[in-house]
Design a protein around this motif. Structure first.
Motif, PDB file in Angstrom:
ATOM      1  N   TYR A  35       0.790  -1.220   0.000  1.00  0.00           N
ATOM      2  CA  TYR A  35       0.000   0.000   0.000  1.00  0.00           C
ATOM      3  C   TYR A  35       0.829   1.281   0.000  1.00  0.00           C
ATOM      4  O   TYR A  35       0.363   2.319  -0.454  1.00  0.00           O
ATOM      5  CB  TYR A  35      -0.962   0.005   1.188  1.00  0.00           C
ATOM      6  N   GLY A  36       2.020   1.245   0.567  1.00  0.00           N
ATOM      7  CA  GLY A  36       2.854   2.434   0.582  1.00  0.00           C
ATOM      8  C   GLY A  36       2.402   3.506   1.547  1.00  0.00           C
ATOM      9  O   GLY A  36       2.853   4.653   1.479  1.00  0.00           O
ATOM     10  N   VAL A  37       1.492   3.178   2.454  1.00  0.00           N
ATOM     11  CA  VAL A  37       1.036   4.089   3.506  1.00  0.00           C
ATOM     12  C   VAL A  37       1.085   3.307   4.821  1.00  0.00           C
ATOM     13  O   VAL A  37       1.189   2.074   4.819  1.00  0.00           O
ATOM     14  CB  VAL A  37      -0.408   4.597   3.240  1.00  0.00           C
ATOM     15  N   PRO A  38       1.033   4.001   5.964  1.00  0.00           N
ATOM     16  CA  PRO A  38       1.104   3.295   7.251  1.00  0.00           C
ATOM     17  C   PRO A  38      -0.179   2.520   7.564  1.00  0.00           C
ATOM     18  O   PRO A  38      -0.905   2.847   8.504  1.00  0.00           O
ATOM     19  CB  PRO A  38       1.360   4.426   8.252  1.00  0.00           C
ATOM     20  N   MET A  39      -0.466   1.496   6.769  1.00  0.00           N
ATOM     21  CA  MET A  39      -1.651   0.661   6.978  1.00  0.00           C
ATOM     22  C   MET A  39      -1.445  -0.205   8.220  1.00  0.00           C
ATOM     23  O   MET A  39      -0.530  -1.027   8.265  1.00  0.00           O
ATOM     24  CB  MET A  39      -1.878  -0.225   5.758  1.00  0.00           C
ATOM     25  N   PRO A  40      -2.278  -0.053   9.239  1.00  0.00           N
ATOM     26  CA  PRO A  40      -2.028  -0.734  10.505  1.00  0.00           C
ATOM     27  C   PRO A  40      -2.459  -2.197  10.489  1.00  0.00           C
ATOM     28  O   PRO A  40      -3.254  -2.626   9.649  1.00  0.00           O
ATOM     29  CB  PRO A  40      -2.888   0.063  11.485  1.00  0.00           C
TER      30      PRO A  40
END
Length: 451
Positions: free
Chosen positions: A88-93
């Protein structure tokens, strides 16, 4: 004698790379590099702490109450963090499935590790089917924004209220109960928590506006001294400092905890699930967890990611599939049932997480702890100041709740608040969702009937 320049037509030409496999490999490497690239190493490290206020209490409670294999859970959730960061390239928790955990902690005898894992596998299988068939994307497009905001607001306020409870009351996570009032002074006192909250507020402020870049904020400052101070404060990893303080205090509170540490990974084995466990897990665990997973782990996460990271919106299909695959793999080995969560995403964003490298860094730390310390890490976590966890959870909840400030019309706000109120009072996101949808449809019908 004139020198002759070489004929351009006779020069050898480098053949274009027409190998599709080679081009695909290059694209994959570039995407992974881009998704894991740190925007700011201290900010990403700080952002990695934003989800621990939810993760640690639930993992600790399940380990103490139900003998959850903490080492296996750390290894698998660490892998999940790295994979989601790459994808995803985002801080997906990666968060615990809260309804399943709540049932396990409250049920003293009839809901143990086999039932927990059965509930996680069943939930994961349903989410995988919903994602693969495209039904989840249809649901995502069907639900109005005001209802999604109501779910986010209720979840954010729920986190914030739990955080205040952690700060004010002594907690017994193994029984999921609050004991007496917390003392003002001490290594886990209210004064410590208030100071930590004040420190984070002073360093991070109320948060950055999403439509305003950090560079623009700095450029607008006319005072050079204020510019420098803002830049310096932006580099201070406030949440990481607070977390390190908690680790140090955990050893000070009980120095002999060092003697309880055993090095090496925990033994990993496949969980044996009987027919009775499948039945109990589905009825008591999957049924209450599924609405929360659909609404908060998929729908709300997709909407929040598009709000926080414009241009990087993710489909409900992909998020649903990743949650399903995580549980269809890890639960068989005793890893805690997991999902994504809007609260975790908001918390990591609040503290500076902007890339997949944020959660990949957290995942690498989890895997290292799982391999080196295994389940013996629970002895350290048991001494970690709960008030500090409450502070981290408080800011995550507030950040999630503040995403709802874009409800500009009275009608949208009305639907959102109805959904929020029912979700909080009934402790059920599914009930709040149903009420929110009914009110939304009634208002639409009223508009059509009005002359």
């Amino acid at each position: 004698m004139e020198s002759q320049s070489p004929n351009p037509q006779t020069l050898p030409e480098t053949p274009p790379n027409n190998n599709p496999i080679s081009r695909s490999s290059v694209n994959i490497v570039q995407r992974v590099t881009r998704n894991l690239g740190f925007h700011s190493k201290w900010a990403e490290l700080n952002g990695a702490m934003g989800d621990l206020g939810t993760y640690i209490p639930i993992v600790l409670a399940l380990t103490l109450a139900k003998d959850l294999n903490l080492g296996t859970t750390l290894i698998f959730t660490g892998i999940y963090n790295v994979v989601t960061g790459v994808l995803y390239g985002v801080p997906m928790p990666v968060q615990p499935m809260k309804s399943i955990a709540a049932v396990a902690i409250s049920d003293s005898s009839g809901f143990n590790i086999p039932e927990i894992m059965a509930a996680g596998i069943c939930t994961g299988a349903i989410l995988l089917v919903l994602g693969v068939t495209g039904l989840m994307q249809m649901v995502y497009k069907f639900i109005p924004l005001s209802v999604v905001r109501g779910i986010q607001l209720s979840q954010g306020l729920s986190f914030a209220m739990s955080a205040v409870k952690y700060i004010r009351k002594v907690q017994d996570f193994s029984k999921s109960k609050s004991m007496g009032n917390r003392q003002w002074l001490g290594l886990d006192g209210m004064v410590l928590a208030i100071v930590c909250a004040g420190f984070i507020t002073f360093i991070n402020g109320a948060g950055q506006e999403r439509n305003q870049s950090e560079e623009a904020i700095v450029d607008e400052e006319r005072n050079i001294r204020r510019k420098r101070m803002r830049i310096i404060m932006a580099t201070i990893p406030s949440a990481f400092i607070i977390f390190l303080l908690g680790v140090v205090l955990a050893f000070i509170r009980r120095p002999k905890v060092v003697n309880d540490i055993k090095f090496g990974p925990s033994e990993m084995e496949i969980v044996k699930i009987t027919g009775h466990s499948w039945k109990e897990g589905f009825i008591k665990g999957t049924i209450p967890q599924l609405p929360l997973s659909v609404l908060n782990s998929v729908i709300a996460v997709c909407k929040l990611s598009s709000d926080l990271f414009p241009g990087r919106e993710f489909s409900a299909t992909s998020v649903s599939v990743t949650v399903g695959l995580m549980n269809l793999v890890g639960c068989w080995f005793g890893a805690m049932p997991c999902c994504h969560g809007a609260g975790g995403l908001a918390g990591q964003y609040k503290f500076g997480g902007r890339s997949g490298g944020c959660v990949a860094l957290l995942g690498a730390a989890k895997m290292m702890l799982g391999l080196v310390l295994g389940t013996s890490l629970v002895t350290i976590l048991h001494q970690f100041p709960v008030g500090i966890l409450g502070v981290l959870l408080l800011f995550a909840g507030i950040e999630l709740a503040m995403t709802c400030r874009d409800m500009n019309s009275k009608q949208e706000s009305f639907v959102m608040l109805i959904c929020t109120a029912v979700s909080l009072v009934g402790s059920s996101a599914a009930l709040g969702f149903v009420c929110g949808m009914l009110v939304h449809l009634l208002l639409k019908l009223r508009t059509l009937c009005m002359p």
